[in-house]
Design a protein around this motif. Structure first.
Motif, PDB file in Angstrom:
ATOM      1  N   UNK A  55       0.913  -1.192  -0.175  1.00  0.00           N
ATOM      2  CA  UNK A  55       0.076   0.030   0.203  1.00  0.00           C
ATOM      3  C   UNK A  55       0.835   1.156  -0.080  1.00  0.00           C
ATOM      4  N   UNK A  56       2.077   1.180   0.175  1.00  0.00           N
ATOM      5  CA  UNK A  56       2.944   2.456   0.274  1.00  0.00           C
ATOM      6  C   UNK A  56       2.969   2.911  -1.063  1.00  0.00           C
ATOM      7  N   UNK A  57       3.077   4.360  -1.284  1.00  0.00           N
ATOM      8  CA  UNK A  57       2.994   4.971  -2.500  1.00  0.00           C
ATOM      9  C   UNK A  57       4.522   6.011  -2.769  1.00  0.00           C
ATOM     10  N   UNK A  58       4.463   6.135  -4.095  1.00  0.00           N
ATOM     11  CA  UNK A  58       5.806   6.999  -4.331  1.00  0.00           C
ATOM     12  C   UNK A  58       5.472   7.509  -5.768  1.00  0.00           C
ATOM     13  N   UNK A  59       6.285   8.539  -6.077  1.00  0.00           N
ATOM     14  CA  UNK A  59       6.187   9.080  -7.604  1.00  0.00           C
ATOM     15  C   UNK A  59       7.388   9.034  -8.234  1.00  0.00           C
ATOM     16  N   UNK A  60       7.506   8.619  -9.445  1.00  0.00           N
ATOM     17  CA  UNK A  60       8.648   8.580 -10.100  1.00  0.00           C
ATOM     18  C   UNK A  60       9.134   9.949 -10.505  1.00  0.00           C
ATOM     19  N   UNK A  61      10.326   9.964 -10.655  1.00  0.00           N
ATOM     20  CA  UNK A  61      10.891  11.479 -11.161  1.00  0.00           C
ATOM     21  C   UNK A  61      11.654  11.145 -12.509  1.00  0.00           C
ATOM     22  N   UNK A  62      11.976  12.262 -13.346  1.00  0.00           N
ATOM     23  CA  UNK A  62      12.548  11.998 -14.530  1.00  0.00           C
ATOM     24  C   UNK A  62      13.802  11.250 -14.409  1.00  0.00           C
ATOM     25  N   UNK A  63      14.067  10.377 -15.175  1.00  0.00           N
ATOM     26  CA  UNK A  63      15.385   9.639 -15.252  1.00  0.00           C
ATOM     27  C   UNK A  63      15.503   8.428 -14.507  1.00  0.00           C
ATOM     28  N   UNK A  64      14.436   8.275 -13.428  1.00  0.00           N
ATOM     29  CA  UNK A  64      14.746   7.262 -12.356  1.00  0.00           C
ATOM     30  C   UNK A  64      14.089   5.966 -12.971  1.00  0.00           C
ATOM     31  N   UNK A  65      14.684   4.983 -12.494  1.00  0.00           N
ATOM     32  CA  UNK A  65      14.462   3.681 -12.736  1.00  0.00           C
ATOM     33  C   UNK A  65      14.503   2.615 -11.377  1.00  0.00           C
ATOM     34  N   UNK A  66      13.621   1.957 -11.247  1.00  0.00           N
ATOM     35  CA  UNK A  66      13.293   1.236 -10.036  1.00  0.00           C
ATOM     36  C   UNK A  66      13.101  -0.200 -10.499  1.00  0.00           C
ATOM     37  N   UNK A  67      13.698  -1.134  -9.668  1.00  0.00           N
ATOM     38  CA  UNK A  67      13.668  -2.628 -10.078  1.00  0.00           C
ATOM     39  C   UNK A  67      12.513  -3.402  -9.138  1.00  0.00           C
ATOM     40  N   UNK A  68      11.727  -4.374  -9.679  1.00  0.00           N
ATOM     41  CA  UNK A  68      11.117  -4.919  -8.958  1.00  0.00           C
ATOM     42  C   UNK A  68      10.993  -6.459  -9.386  1.00  0.00           C
ATOM     43  N   UNK A  69      10.474  -7.306  -8.438  1.00  0.00           N
ATOM     44  CA  UNK A  69      10.634  -8.591  -8.767  1.00  0.00           C
ATOM     45  C   UNK A  69       9.882  -9.117  -9.896  1.00  0.00           C
ATOM     46  N   UNK A  70      10.194 -10.075 -11.025  1.00  0.00           N
ATOM     47  CA  UNK A  70       9.734 -10.569 -12.082  1.00  0.00           C
ATOM     48  C   UNK A  70       8.558 -11.607 -11.482  1.00  0.00           C
ATOM     49  N   UNK A  71       8.094 -12.359 -12.667  1.00  0.00           N
ATOM     50  CA  UNK A  71       7.551 -13.648 -12.497  1.00  0.00           C
ATOM     51  C   UNK A  71       7.926 -14.560 -11.523  1.00  0.00           C
ATOM     52  N   UNK A  72       7.287 -15.177 -10.725  1.00  0.00           N
ATOM     53  CA  UNK A  72       7.714 -16.348  -9.915  1.00  0.00           C
ATOM     54  C   UNK A  72       7.497 -17.575 -10.570  1.00  0.00           C
ATOM     55  N   UNK A  73       8.291 -18.216 -11.016  1.00  0.00           N
ATOM     56  CA  UNK A  73       8.230 -19.642 -11.710  1.00  0.00           C
ATOM     57  C   UNK A  73       8.423 -20.808 -10.783  1.00  0.00           C
ATOM     58  N   UNK A  74       7.377 -21.453 -10.411  1.00  0.00           N
ATOM     59  CA  UNK A  74       7.484 -22.510  -9.438  1.00  0.00           C
ATOM     60  C   UNK A  74       8.067 -23.993 -10.163  1.00  0.00           C
ATOM     61  N   UNK A  75       9.516 -23.895 -10.330  1.00  0.00           N
ATOM     62  CA  UNK A  75      10.310 -25.010 -10.784  1.00  0.00           C
ATOM     63  C   UNK A  75      11.512 -24.915 -10.559  1.00  0.00           C
TER      64      UNK A  75
END
Length: 230
Positions: A210-230
């Motif tokens: 539920x926490x929020x933030x705003x991107x600023x110009x030039x910013x890149x954030x990383x998040x986890x990709x798809x979880x594959x169960x194998x």
């Protein structure tokens, strides 16, 4: 006796220098190219790269801004690129990919060696018993059959690679990398990422908690990709 003492001092100095270099590499988050010069990254701080660094996956980054993986070919980091400590390369457009050799699914299966991609033309059997066909259908070592998801990654020994997605603000537009594809988000659109994060086209990001933030110009954030169960 003096020669022996001198030799021991030299040996201790070399051991200390090697230990220092390893400590420096462990404390560095990545190496970036800015204005044509390589910098070591520690959080938001940039320091000129003054010594070669060794990262996991047998990656060596040199002070001239090049890197190589194991005994592979030397590759040059380009302006705006960041090679992260874990062996992933973040590009200026917000895309991210491993620099170490791997197999990836992008509509069909590709083998990537030394950064060069080639479509798989025959079934590939990995050392761990995984079998992958060019169209992405595969047989896992446990006997299950399935089709790989776009963006799914494996090391060349068959070990799955946990994928990464990105969220970026480039020239006032929100762009995400999701399942290996770059997608532009229109200002009135909202999209969901694989880790539960939602992204709005005006740059508002809401995480799963539920926490929020705003991107600023030039910013890149990383998040986890798809979880594959194998």
């Amino acid at each position: 006796m003096n020669r022996i003492i001198g030799f021991l001092c030299l040996l201790l100095t070399l051991i200390w220098a090697a230990s220092l270099q390893a400590q420096v590499a462990d404390s560095v988050d990545g190496v970036a190219i800015k204005d044509g010069q390589p910098y070591a990254m520690q959080g938001d701080r940039l320091e000129p790269l003054t010594q070669n660094l060794e990262f996991p996956h047998d990656i060596e980054v040199t002070t001239n801004g090049s890197f190589k993986v194991a005994k592979g070919k030397e590759r040059n980091l380009l302006e705006g690129q960041v090679i992260q400590h874990d062996g992933w390369l973040l590009n200026p457009d917000g895309s991210i990919e491993p620099v170490f050799d791997h197999v990836t699914m992008q509509g069909k299966v590709f083998m990537v060696r030394d950064g060069e991609s080639q479509a798989l033309t025959n079934q590939m059997t990995f050392p761990n018993g995984l079998n992958v066909n060019p169209d992405g259908t595969c047989l896992y070592p446990d006997g299950s059959n399935t089709r790989l998801m776009d963006g799914q990654l494996f090391q060349l020994d068959g070990t799955p690679i946990v994928s990464k997605d990105t969220i970026s603000m480039k020239n006032g537009h929100v762009v995400v990398q999701k399942e290996g594809k770059m997608i532009s988000i229109l200002p009135w659109q909202t999209t969901g990422m694989n880790d539960g994060t939602t992204v709005r086209g005006d740059g508002l990001i809401q995480k799963k908690d539920g926490t929020q933030s705003h991107l600023v110009e030039g910013q890149t954030i990383l998040v986890d990709g798809a979880l594959v169960k194998h």
